[in-house]
Scaffold this motif. Structure first.
Motif: not given
Lengths: 111, 115
Positions: A95, A98, B58-59
């Motif tokens: 991914q 990630k 990002g998140d």
């Protein structure tokens, strides 16, 4: 979706071996696990990294069982200066690298 | 010795202000990262960059933007600061992922308080 889970806190005494386990579901064979140590008012610091079986360096060992659903950071003979927060990080290779951090384990070493 | 520096250790801003957090690394690393750290939530990735002028979400990118005009510098921007952005912000850098070792080097952090 991969997720990492660690105990929130652990207590130990000087001279003991401490094992901190991180649970991580759904990780592939080329995903790797990294552990960081963080002292108050500092950024995290790299401890150890691996993706299978066992890795050992001068400060710690990392054990990853065959099913790869967890990994264990082992600190031999802890001292008071090992009191810190320890973070598990899983890097998901397919991914795009990630990053999935655990919530951290606060280790308290007592005399 | 490897070094990541952040422009401020402590910062106090008011709601609605535009805030710049600067990070500089002296290791010629390609990768740079911005995280926020909150009690009980650990480190959460805001943005990262794999090269100059490159950025990836990002998140938790909402409410933030970044700039990487030079390899050694990665800036985090809060366009209009809000109280829920009060947090510890950590910058990190790492060399290109080689498959053998991928170590991130962290700065000391900036504790931002938004009033």
């Amino acid at each position: 979706l991969a997720k990492t889970t660690q105990p929130i806190s652990m207590d130990s005494y000087e001279g003991q071996e401490v094992n901190i386990t991180c649970s991580h579901n759904n990780i592939a064979t080329n995903d790797y696990i990294t552990w960081y140590q963080q002292f108050p008012s500092q950024g995290p610091r790299f401890i150890i990294q691996g993706y299978k079986t066992k890795v050992t360096n001068e400060v710690a060992s990392l054990f990853i069982p065959a099913d790869r659903k967890s990994s264990t950071l082992s600190l031999p003979r802890v001292s008071l200066s090992d009191t810190a927060v320890y973070y598990c990080l899983v890097t998901i290779y397919n991914q795009g690298g990630k990053l999935i951090f655990g919530q951290g384990t606060e280790l308290s070493v007592k005399p | 010795d490897v070094k990541v520096t952040q422009s401020s250790r402590y910062l106090v801003k008011r709601t609605g202000e535009k805030v710049f957090l600067e990070c500089v690394q002296d290791m010629d690393h390609e990768n740079m990262f911005w995280y926020r750290q909150d009690p009980g939530l650990g480190l959460r990735l805001i943005y990262f960059s794999y090269d100059v002028k490159m950025k990836e979400k990002g998140d938790i990118p909402e409410g933030y933007s970044v700039s990487r005009e030079k390899k050694e510098r990665f800036s985090l921007i809060l366009e209009s600061a809000s109280t829920n952005q009060t947090s510890m912000y950590l910058c990190a850098s790492s060399p290109p992922t080689s498959g053998s070792l991928d170590e991130q080097f962290f700065g000391p952090g900036t504790r931002l308080t938004v009033l």
